[in-house]
Design a protein around this motif. Structure first.
Motif, PDB file in Angstrom:
ATOM      1  N   LEU A  85       0.859  -1.183   0.000  1.00  0.00           N
ATOM      2  CA  LEU A  85       0.000   0.000   0.000  1.00  0.00           C
ATOM      3  C   LEU A  85       0.892   1.228   0.000  1.00  0.00           C
ATOM      4  CD1 LEU A  85      -2.684  -1.071   2.618  1.00  0.00           C
ATOM      5  CD2 LEU A  85      -2.769  -1.256   0.136  1.00  0.00           C
ATOM      6  N   PHE A  86       0.358   2.342  -0.513  1.00  0.00           N
ATOM      7  CA  PHE A  86       1.139   3.576  -0.528  1.00  0.00           C
ATOM      8  C   PHE A  86       1.148   4.150   0.886  1.00  0.00           C
ATOM      9  CE2 PHE A  86      -0.790   3.567  -4.938  1.00  0.00           C
ATOM     10  CZ  PHE A  86       0.297   2.915  -5.482  1.00  0.00           C
ATOM     11  N   HIS A  88       1.975   6.884   2.277  1.00  0.00           N
ATOM     12  CA  HIS A  88       1.634   8.272   2.581  1.00  0.00           C
ATOM     13  C   HIS A  88       0.154   8.551   2.384  1.00  0.00           C
ATOM     14  CE1 HIS A  88       2.122   8.032  -1.701  1.00  0.00           C
ATOM     15  NE2 HIS A  88       1.776   9.290  -1.886  1.00  0.00           N
ATOM     16  N   TYR A  97      -6.869   5.203  -5.692  1.00  0.00           N
ATOM     17  CA  TYR A  97      -5.733   5.597  -6.527  1.00  0.00           C
ATOM     18  C   TYR A  97      -5.958   5.205  -7.990  1.00  0.00           C
ATOM     19  CZ  TYR A  97      -0.922   6.371  -8.060  1.00  0.00           C
ATOM     20  OH  TYR A  97       0.191   6.822  -8.724  1.00  0.00           O
ATOM     21  N   GLY A  98      -6.316   3.954  -8.222  1.00  0.00           N
ATOM     22  CA  GLY A  98      -6.536   3.512  -9.596  1.00  0.00           C
ATOM     23  C   GLY A  98      -7.888   3.971 -10.126  1.00  0.00           C
ATOM     24  N   ARG A 101      -8.180   7.217 -11.830  1.00  0.00           N
ATOM     25  CA  ARG A 101      -7.491   7.313 -13.112  1.00  0.00           C
ATOM     26  C   ARG A 101      -8.265   6.663 -14.253  1.00  0.00           C
ATOM     27  NH1 ARG A 101      -4.071   8.228  -9.156  1.00  0.00           N
ATOM     28  NH2 ARG A 101      -2.203   9.452  -9.560  1.00  0.00           N
ATOM     29  N   ARG A 143      -8.106  -2.211  -3.895  1.00  0.00           N
ATOM     30  CA  ARG A 143      -7.496  -1.189  -4.746  1.00  0.00           C
ATOM     31  C   ARG A 143      -7.361  -1.699  -6.179  1.00  0.00           C
ATOM     32  NH1 ARG A 143      -1.462   0.634  -3.117  1.00  0.00           N
ATOM     33  NH2 ARG A 143      -1.125  -1.560  -3.568  1.00  0.00           N
ATOM     34  N   ALA A 144      -6.968  -2.972  -6.323  1.00  0.00           N
ATOM     35  CA  ALA A 144      -6.838  -3.546  -7.667  1.00  0.00           C
ATOM     36  C   ALA A 144      -8.219  -3.699  -8.319  1.00  0.00           C
ATOM     37  CB  ALA A 144      -6.128  -4.889  -7.592  1.00  0.00           C
ATOM     38  N   THR A 147     -10.044  -0.785 -10.222  1.00  0.00           N
ATOM     39  CA  THR A 147      -9.718  -0.367 -11.584  1.00  0.00           C
ATOM     40  C   THR A 147     -10.623  -1.114 -12.557  1.00  0.00           C
ATOM     41  OG1 THR A 147      -8.028  -2.074 -11.831  1.00  0.00           O
ATOM     42  CG2 THR A 147      -7.286   0.053 -11.006  1.00  0.00           C
ATOM     43  N   SER A 148     -11.663  -1.800 -12.028  1.00  0.00           N
ATOM     44  CA  SER A 148     -12.585  -2.604 -12.850  1.00  0.00           C
ATOM     45  C   SER A 148     -11.826  -3.435 -13.880  1.00  0.00           C
ATOM     46  CB  SER A 148     -13.597  -1.713 -13.574  1.00  0.00           C
ATOM     47  OG  SER A 148     -14.300  -0.938 -12.650  1.00  0.00           O
TER      48      SER A 148
ATOM     49  N   LEU B 122       6.580  -0.097  -5.243  1.00  0.00           N
ATOM     50  CA  LEU B 122       5.445   0.832  -5.215  1.00  0.00           C
ATOM     51  C   LEU B 122       5.175   1.428  -6.598  1.00  0.00           C
ATOM     52  CD1 LEU B 122       5.913   2.701  -1.825  1.00  0.00           C
ATOM     53  CD2 LEU B 122       4.353   0.849  -2.378  1.00  0.00           C
ATOM     54  N   LEU B 129      -2.037   0.248 -11.556  1.00  0.00           N
ATOM     55  CA  LEU B 129      -3.230   1.036 -11.219  1.00  0.00           C
ATOM     56  C   LEU B 129      -3.415   2.180 -12.206  1.00  0.00           C
ATOM     57  CD1 LEU B 129      -2.758   1.071  -7.341  1.00  0.00           C
ATOM     58  CD2 LEU B 129      -4.466  -0.199  -8.616  1.00  0.00           C
ATOM     59  N   ARG B 130      -2.860   1.981 -13.423  1.00  0.00           N
ATOM     60  CA  ARG B 130      -3.111   2.893 -14.548  1.00  0.00           C
ATOM     61  C   ARG B 130      -2.384   4.228 -14.467  1.00  0.00           C
ATOM     62  NH1 ARG B 130      -7.918   0.143 -15.963  1.00  0.00           N
ATOM     63  NH2 ARG B 130      -7.320  -1.920 -15.291  1.00  0.00           N
ATOM     64  N   LEU B 140       3.641   9.677  -6.474  1.00  0.00           N
ATOM     65  CA  LEU B 140       4.279   8.782  -5.511  1.00  0.00           C
ATOM     66  C   LEU B 140       5.673   9.234  -5.100  1.00  0.00           C
ATOM     67  CD1 LEU B 140       3.686   5.085  -6.472  1.00  0.00           C
ATOM     68  CD2 LEU B 140       2.726   6.399  -4.615  1.00  0.00           C
ATOM     69  N   LEU B 144       6.752  10.799  -1.466  1.00  0.00           N
ATOM     70  CA  LEU B 144       7.488   9.839  -0.635  1.00  0.00           C
ATOM     71  C   LEU B 144       8.917  10.300  -0.391  1.00  0.00           C
ATOM     72  CD1 LEU B 144       6.227   6.425  -2.025  1.00  0.00           C
ATOM     73  CD2 LEU B 144       5.715   7.485   0.165  1.00  0.00           C
ATOM     74  N   LYS B 223       3.215  14.747   8.914  1.00  0.00           N
ATOM     75  CA  LYS B 223       3.481  13.332   8.734  1.00  0.00           C
ATOM     76  C   LYS B 223       4.406  13.188   7.531  1.00  0.00           C
ATOM     77  CE  LYS B 223       1.361   8.863   8.149  1.00  0.00           C
ATOM     78  NZ  LYS B 223       1.832   8.146   9.306  1.00  0.00           N
ATOM     79  N   VAL B 225       6.614  10.669   5.735  1.00  0.00           N
ATOM     80  CA  VAL B 225       6.649   9.217   5.781  1.00  0.00           C
ATOM     81  C   VAL B 225       8.065   8.693   5.923  1.00  0.00           C
ATOM     82  CG1 VAL B 225       6.062   7.148   4.543  1.00  0.00           C
ATOM     83  CG2 VAL B 225       4.593   9.141   4.404  1.00  0.00           C
TER      84      VAL B 225
END
Lengths: 354, 228
Positions: A85-86, A88, A97-98, A101, A143-144, A147-148, B122, B129-130, B140, B144, B223, B225
């Motif tokens: 996971l991100f 931040h 996130y996805g 987009r 999360r994945a 993105t359908s 990441l 995630l496109r 990102l 980060l 915060k 990271v």
């Protein structure tokens, strides 16, 4: 339909895989660590760029000698072994996130649906480092999904989890399989996961495809190693006939034959899978009248295979058009004088619902 | 202990130099550090060694070469003269180039570190995630790596405040134009004007201290990271 042909050659490691995979259900890429299953999955995703590779999904070419569709342009979802996971972003932002987009027409799955499906409402305002391993992996799956994707790739999503977290994730994966109408490719080296989830199995060894086919055929194939293990088992497809009988059981039908299990919570008419261990099947020549066993199936003897334990034998049976395995002693085999194509009664001691 | 107008101008020149060279370094070093963090090129070690060179070379050596290069006879100086801009020795631009070179490793190394941690898995996740490569960098890598950017800025800024030898070599002693605080202090001491030296020194100590305090407070409040 997913069609591909990849060849990787990196000195000590080589992978050669040319396959056509079905466009529905869960296909497991199964093999020992180092067998090339993760590399193959990364090739499909485009995370690994193999020269001279070929990949076609539903008639669209993603990779050939002239084309290489970048990862972010492929309509796929990828779940990594670690949730990744991100750090931040809060859970909510990670999930979106996805999703953010995608264009409007691409947004087939909505956040609420996915959040409900995975039971993560309570986590939305937390940062990833405040979650348990199982929670993190559920968020990563969500999360994945958001993105359908038209194809979901999962790389041992449970390998880095403890037993409790695994038990927490598995039901969600089964829900995904049953509720989303998208093909899932699932990498694993744990046969229990595979028998619970997969409809189709690709067996990899040392970078080569050793076998490929429907899970039941693979699990009962006399030429493959699965049948030779302590845990030899098979997965039977059944339908729920009556979710709750007067005495609290659930009645399934397997072909035309009834089968009872004690699990509740199924729906009438639902397709389900039951796993039966070879060591839990007892054979009888006549239908026994006075035993406590609930499940007795009429079966035909397909053939008799040797067992790794010299005192035992494996009998392959046909129940309708499905296959069942029974591990019995050689002494019993002789006593019953079993022969191929013989009618027999298979008593099942234990049935695990998949 | 008094602060003359010349001292104030020297302080202003110092501040301007530190701000300009730090900003320029951040812009130029981001792609360089990104490349260093991600490349598998065999030339990576060569570039890394070159970047680290200012850490070990005496500032006078670098100042000397720069003077030769940027002066009217040097390749760079002549080029600028043909452009009608004049050579760069004894100018503020010359000082900026000098202090950028001098602080280069203090910016590249923290950024490279931050990028190598913020990258990898990441970024692959973001790609699935496109997110396009540029999108991944903005959404990102930049957030980060904020601690890396903070460290790089502070180190570069503070390092420029304390710069002496190189600036002296390339002409940082023209009062009102290129004279910086550290050199003004040196001049005061040479002239036995300890009171003026005290004044400027105290200002440098106090401002550096306040700057560092500010950074540590910011770092604590927000915060930021920690990926390590």
């Amino acid at each position: 339909m997913l069609k591909f042909d990849f060849e990787v050659n990196r000195g000590e490691f080589a992978l050669a895989a040319k396959l056509q995979l079905p466009n529905q259900g869960v296909t497991a890429l199964f093999g020992r660590s180092g067998s090339g299953k993760t590399t193959l999955l990364r090739c499909i995703a485009g995370l690994e760029k193999v020269p001279k590779g070929y990949l076609e999904f539903n008639g669209e070419v993603w990779q050939n000698t002239n084309t290489f569709l970048a990862v972010h342009q492929r309509p796929l979802g990828y779940v990594f072994q670690e949730a990744s996971l991100f750090p931040h972003l809060k859970v909510a932002a990670n999930l979106l996130y996805g999703f953010k987009r995608l264009s409007k027409e691409q947004k087939k799955l909505q956040p609420d649906e996915v959040i409900n499906l995975l039971g993560i409402e309570a986590l939305l305002q937390h940062y990833p480092d405040e979650l348990s391993g199982g929670q993190r992996q559920r968020v990563a799956i969500g999360r994945a999904l958001l993105t359908s994707p038209k194809l979901l790739l999962m790389d041992e999503p449970m390998a880095s989890l403890d037993a409790t977290s695994k038990a927490e994730i598995l039901p969600f994966l089964e829900k995904l399989r049953d509720q989303l109408r998208i093909p899932i490719i699932y990498v694993s080296h744990a046969i229990e996961e595979v028998t619970r989830l997969a409809d189709h199995l690709v067996l990899l060894d040392a970078g080569k495809v050793v076998a490929e086919g429907e899970i039941q055929n693979i699990l009962t194939d006399p030429n493959l190693p699965f049948i030779q293990t302590e845990t030899a088992s098979t997965v039977l497809k059944a339908k729920v006939k009556q979710p709750l009988t007067s005495d609290g059981l659930t009645e399934l039908t397997l072909g035309q034959q009834p089968m009872f299990i004690s699990q509740a919570g199924l729906e009438q008419g639902q397709e389900t899978r039951v796993r039966v261990m070879a060591s839990d099947v007892v054979l009888a020549l006549t239908p026994p009248q006075d035993t406590s066993l609930l499940n007795c199936l009429t079966a035909w003897v397909l053939d008799i295979q040797p067992d790794p334990n010299p005192s035992q034998a494996l009998v392959r049976l046909e129940v309708g058009n499905q296959r069942l395995l029974a591990r019995i002693s050689k002494r019993s085999l002789e006593k019953l004088a079993l022969e191929e194509r013989q009618l027999i009664y298979a008593l099942i001691k234990g049935v695990a619902l998949n | 202990m008094g602060i003359s107008e010349a001292d104030l101008i020297a302080l202003w020149t110092t501040l301007k130099l530190a701000v300009v060279s730090t900003l320029a370094l951040l812009v130029l070093c981001t792609p360089l550090a990104w490349w260093l963090a991600r490349t598998r090129s065999p030339y990576k070690v060569v570039v890394e060694a070159l970047v680290a060179l200012p850490l070990v070379l005496p500032p006078t050596v670098m100042g000397f070469y720069l003077l030769v290069l940027l002066g009217p006879q040097g390749a760079v100086g002549r080029f600028f003269e043909t452009l009608g801009l004049g050579h760069l020795a004894f100018t503020f631009s010359g000082l900026v180039i000098g202090s950028m070179l001098f602080s280069l490793p203090f910016v590249v190394q923290p950024l490279q570190n931050a990028f190598s941690i913020a990258g990898g898995r990441l970024l692959e996740v973001a790609a699935t995630l496109r997110a396009s490569p540029f999108d991944r960098f903005v959404s990102l890598v930049l957030p980060l790596a904020q601690r890396g950017f903070l460290t790089a800025s502070v180190l570069s800024f503070a390092h420029t405040l304390g710069e002496f030898g190189m600036i002296l070599m390339i002409g940082g002693n023209i009062p009102g134009r290129t004279q910086v605080a550290s050199i003004a202090i040196y001049n005061h001491v040479e002239a036995m004007d300890y009171s003026a030296a005290h004044g400027l020194s105290l200002i440098l100590v106090a401002s550096s201290f306040v700057l560092l305090m500010l950074v540590f407070t910011l770092n604590r409040r927000f915060k930021v990271v920690n990926l390590a």
